[in-house]
Design an enzyme around this catalytic site. Structure first.
Site, PDB file in Angstrom:
ATOM      1  N   ASP A 207      -7.692  -4.345  19.390  1.00  0.00           N
ATOM      2  CA  ASP A 207      -8.570  -3.604  18.512  1.00  0.00           C
ATOM      3  C   ASP A 207      -7.983  -3.788  17.116  1.00  0.00           C
ATOM      4  OD1 ASP A 207     -10.901  -2.100  19.039  1.00  0.00           O
ATOM      5  OD2 ASP A 207      -9.882  -0.219  18.634  1.00  0.00           O
TER       6      ASP A 207
ATOM      7  N   SER B 265     -16.355   3.658  13.185  1.00  0.00           N
ATOM      8  CA  SER B 265     -16.079   4.570  14.310  1.00  0.00           C
ATOM      9  C   SER B 265     -15.098   5.672  13.926  1.00  0.00           C
ATOM     10  CB  SER B 265     -15.528   3.779  15.501  1.00  0.00           C
ATOM     11  OG  SER B 265     -14.191   3.371  15.264  1.00  0.00           O
TER      12      SER B 265
ATOM     13  N   LYS C  57     -10.769  -7.885  17.604  1.00  0.00           N
ATOM     14  CA  LYS C  57     -12.164  -7.409  17.634  1.00  0.00           C
ATOM     15  C   LYS C  57     -12.296  -6.113  16.850  1.00  0.00           C
ATOM     16  CE  LYS C  57     -11.249  -5.130  21.957  1.00  0.00           C
ATOM     17  NZ  LYS C  57     -11.275  -3.775  21.381  1.00  0.00           N
TER      18      LYS C  57
ATOM     19  N   ALA D 182      -9.078   0.922  27.033  1.00  0.00           N
ATOM     20  CA  ALA D 182      -9.126   2.044  27.957  1.00  0.00           C
ATOM     21  C   ALA D 182     -10.225   1.778  28.987  1.00  0.00           C
ATOM     22  CB  ALA D 182      -9.438   3.333  27.170  1.00  0.00           C
TER      23      ALA D 182
HETATM   24  C1  VGL Z   1     -10.999   1.674  22.404  1.00  0.00           C
HETATM   25  C2  VGL Z   1     -11.861   3.613  21.557  1.00  0.00           C
HETATM   26  C3  VGL Z   1     -11.962   3.070  20.315  1.00  0.00           C
HETATM   27  C4  VGL Z   1     -10.450   0.921  23.578  1.00  0.00           C
HETATM   28  C5  VGL Z   1     -11.091   1.095  21.158  1.00  0.00           C
HETATM   29  O1  VGL Z   1      -9.614   0.010  23.380  1.00  0.00           O
HETATM   30  O2  VGL Z   1     -10.840   1.248  24.706  1.00  0.00           O
HETATM   31  N1  VGL Z   1     -11.405   2.922  22.593  1.00  0.00           N
HETATM   32  N2  VGL Z   1     -11.563   1.799  20.115  1.00  0.00           N
HETATM   33 ZN    ZN Z   2     -11.395   0.997  18.155  1.00  0.00          ZN
END
Ligand code: VGL
Ligand code: ZN
Length: 191
Positions: A51, A59, A99, A134
């Site tokens: 990320d 976000s 990403k 996650a």
């Molecule tokens: C993620 C929330 C926001 C993840 C990434 O890696 O699952 N979750 N950005």
């Molecule tokens: Zn994220």
């Protein structure tokens, strides 16, 4: 389960901010590191996603609700929180995917940027194994995209952790329904 030359392991977002002490800590997020380290040398091809957000990513919220569209600031490009967990083995010949770089767009899946499926096909990959963080967000969307891209897709359940219990359960059901096989890293090791 026997690992073949045509298998790849995709390690999703095992970064400091998703581990205990991080900005968006997933409960026991760091527990995925040992199983991932243990199995990775069986795979001839490894993919690590990160990320990798700009400071003003859409976000991010000042009053985060820890759900889609409302996260605390996390995994800001080049910040310590965006680094891979310090105990994760990260071979330099792996494929790395950043990403979530566009400020106005969320990108949970490692396939979001559009090049991974082709890269894997070009390397002869037929089946992908998925682990990391996650389960209810980036792991789920990566697995669903992998199926859509035509890969046989296996989720390594003990090498994943989710943000919240209900969404994690729902994500596992959704992945199963889409054709993702659910298994454990032990199924690979003691075959
Ligand atoms: C993620 C929330 C926001 C993840 C990434 O890696 O699952 N979750 N950005
Ligand atoms: Zn994220």
């Amino acid at each position: 389960m026997k690992i073949a030359e045509t298998d790849a392991l995709i390690v999703v977002d095992v970064q400091n901010d998703f581990c205990p002490g991080g900005a968006l800590a997933v409960p026991n997020g760091d527990a995925v590191v040992s199983p991932i380290n243990r199995i990775m040398e069986q795979f001839s091809l490894l993919v690590f996603s990160r990320d990798w957000h700009p400071r003003d990513h859409c976000s991010f919220s000042q009053m985060p609700e820890f759900r889609d569209g409302s996260w605390p600031q996390h995994c800001v490009q080049n910040s310590p929180g965006a680094e891979f967990h310090g105990s994760l083995r990260v071979p330099l010949d792996a494929i790395f995917i950043n990403k979530g770089e566009a400020p106005e767009k969320e990108a949970y899946s490692a396939f979001s940027e559009g090049t991974l499926a082709e890269t894997l096909r070009a390397r002869g990959v037929k089946r992908v194994f998925i682990a990391g963080l996650a389960t209810d967000y980036c792991v789920k969307f990566t697995a669903l995209d992998a199926v859509r891209a035509g890969f046989e897709t296996v989720l390594l359940l003990d090498a994943c952790r989710g943000v919240a219990p209900e969404s994690t359960e729902a994500a596992i059901e959704e992945m199963k329904a889409a054709g993702v096989f659910i298994c454990q890293t032990g199924d690979l090791l003691y075959e």
